[in-house]
Design a protein around this motif. Structure first.
Motif, PDB file in Angstrom:
ATOM      1  N   VAL A 210     -18.249 -78.285  11.435  1.00  0.00           N
ATOM      2  CA  VAL A 210     -16.991 -78.296  10.660  1.00  0.00           C
ATOM      3  C   VAL A 210     -17.303 -77.872   9.226  1.00  0.00           C
ATOM      4  O   VAL A 210     -16.636 -76.998   8.653  1.00  0.00           O
ATOM      5  N   CYS A 211     -18.345 -78.459   8.649  1.00  0.00           N
ATOM      6  CA  CYS A 211     -18.707 -78.133   7.262  1.00  0.00           C
ATOM      7  C   CYS A 211     -19.088 -76.654   7.129  1.00  0.00           C
ATOM      8  O   CYS A 211     -18.711 -76.000   6.148  1.00  0.00           O
ATOM      9  N   GLU A 212     -19.800 -76.144   8.113  1.00  0.00           N
ATOM     10  CA  GLU A 212     -20.220 -74.731   8.049  1.00  0.00           C
ATOM     11  C   GLU A 212     -19.040 -73.775   8.228  1.00  0.00           C
ATOM     12  O   GLU A 212     -19.111 -72.620   7.815  1.00  0.00           O
ATOM     13  N   SER A 213     -17.968 -74.247   8.845  1.00  0.00           N
ATOM     14  CA  SER A 213     -16.827 -73.358   9.113  1.00  0.00           C
ATOM     15  C   SER A 213     -15.774 -73.395   8.009  1.00  0.00           C
ATOM     16  O   SER A 213     -14.775 -72.685   8.084  1.00  0.00           O
ATOM     17  N   LEU A 214     -15.959 -74.237   6.987  1.00  0.00           N
ATOM     18  CA  LEU A 214     -14.975 -74.328   5.899  1.00  0.00           C
ATOM     19  C   LEU A 214     -14.815 -72.967   5.233  1.00  0.00           C
ATOM     20  O   LEU A 214     -15.818 -72.310   4.917  1.00  0.00           O
ATOM     21  N   SER A 215     -13.577 -72.553   5.028  1.00  0.00           N
ATOM     22  CA  SER A 215     -13.361 -71.225   4.441  1.00  0.00           C
ATOM     23  C   SER A 215     -11.933 -71.116   3.898  1.00  0.00           C
ATOM     24  O   SER A 215     -10.983 -71.557   4.546  1.00  0.00           O
ATOM     25  N   ASN A 216     -11.811 -70.562   2.720  1.00  0.00           N
ATOM     26  CA  ASN A 216     -10.477 -70.397   2.117  1.00  0.00           C
ATOM     27  C   ASN A 216     -10.434 -69.070   1.359  1.00  0.00           C
ATOM     28  O   ASN A 216     -11.085 -68.904   0.328  1.00  0.00           O
ATOM     29  N   HIS A 217      -9.637 -68.180   1.888  1.00  0.00           N
ATOM     30  CA  HIS A 217      -9.461 -66.856   1.337  1.00  0.00           C
ATOM     31  C   HIS A 217      -8.953 -66.841  -0.111  1.00  0.00           C
ATOM     32  O   HIS A 217      -9.199 -65.896  -0.859  1.00  0.00           O
ATOM     33  N   LEU A 218      -8.182 -67.889  -0.479  1.00  0.00           N
ATOM     34  CA  LEU A 218      -7.569 -67.915  -1.812  1.00  0.00           C
ATOM     35  C   LEU A 218      -8.539 -68.434  -2.878  1.00  0.00           C
ATOM     36  O   LEU A 218      -8.271 -68.325  -4.069  1.00  0.00           O
TER      37      LEU A 218
END
Ligand code: ATP
Length: 288
Positions: A210-218
């Motif tokens: 879950v931590c490795e998949s964190l992602s936010n384009h903004l």
């Protein structure tokens, strides 16, 4: 009859902006989850046929500019309700923070009035109505954890993420969601595939994934404009966070950890730096 309704904040575990649509909205794909930081609404009938709002903070408008007022008015019109209502908002979620406080208040109003006025709407019907107020309202109607598509209103419910601590810090700035989306350039639109990765991590209850998949384009847009957001990210990582990300359009940054001692360290480390710091748990599942 007096109703108490909880309106939890959300965080974005992922947020991809795929493209700009002809209607002006951005097509997004995001995984969101509710956390144990919540506004509390007290809803009670009023003899007079009007909507009266009151709030624990003085700087929120209490008229048709408030999402709670808009939700109550929408239901009155939709169902020809000629009764009045008084709603008190105990505001705990920071405003214009990327935590969907206003949307969650609107969703809680819809759920509460559905009960108070015996409207008999199911979740889908409440979410559909909520989408007229804002793109995040349908998710907030359901709560829990979900993949949101479209402009955010198409909801696919997911199972709960693995239990963990969420430490949030909001620098003393308000960020306009429209402004951040507006600053995103067409060449930055893309599907990173992170939402799919996040869904798999959640399904496997794999906290580190879950931590490795964190992602936010903004995030890059807001980081560029507000250096204090980057500073918070760096501090959280230094204090031992397993994952760090900005939520929504920001400026709130959150850290995830599954260890209480680390949660305490991050919380205490940030408190001297920021006024708005919270250490809470993910709610994960829909709890109403
Ligand atoms: P999102 O994550 O959905 O973009 P946000 O957390 O960034 O939301 P909100 O706290 O919902 O932002 O506030 C955005 C704007 O909505 C503010 O300018 C605020 O004045 C207005 N607003 C109207 N009603 C409310 C409400 N009940 N609570 C908070 N803000 C409200």
């Amino acid at each position: 009859m007096r109703l108490m309704v909880k309106a939890p904040a959300k965080i974005n575990l992922t947020l991809d902006v795929l493209y700009k649509r002809p209607d002006g909205y951005h097509e997004v794909e995001m995984v969101m989850t509710t956390i144990d930081l919540a506004d509390r609404l007290t809803i009670e009938p009023l003899d007079e046929n009007k909507i009266v709002l009151d709030c624990s903070v003085c700087f929120l408008p209490l008229d048709e500019r408030n999402h709670v007022y808009q939700a109550a008015m929408l239901l009155k019109q939709q169902f020809n309700i000629d009764k009045g209502v008084r709603i008190y908002i105990d505001k705990q979620i920071p405003i214009a923070a990327g935590l969907a406080g206003g949307s969650s208040d609107a969703a809680a109003t819809i759920r509460g009035l559905n009960q108070l006025w015996n409207l008999g709407m199911n979740m889908q019907e409440m979410a559909d109505l909520g989408s007229r107020i804002g793109s995040d309202v349908p998710f907030c109607v359901y709560g829990g954890t979900a993949l949101a598509k479209g402009r955010g209103e198409r909801i696919e419910l997911l199972s709960s993420p693995p239990p963990c601590w969420v430490i949030l810090a909001k620098p003393p700035i308000g960020v306009s969601t429209a402004e951040v989306y507006g600053a995103l350039k067409a060449e930055q639109f893309k599907d990173t595939g992170k939402s799919k990765q996040m869904m798999e991590a959640i399904y496997r209850k794999d906290f580190l994934a879950v931590c490795e998949s964190l992602s936010n384009h903004l995030e890059s847009v807001t980081l560029e404009r507000y250096p204090e957001v980057r500073l918070i990210k760096e501090k959280m990582a230094r204090f031992g966070a397993d994952g760090v990300l900005m939520s929504g359009s920001g400026p709130t940054v959150f850290a995830l950890t599954d260890k209480e001692s680390r949660a305490n360290r991050i919380y205490n480390g940030l408190r001297g730096f920021c006024k708005d710091v919270f250490a809470v748990r993910v709610l994960g599942g829909n709890n109403w």
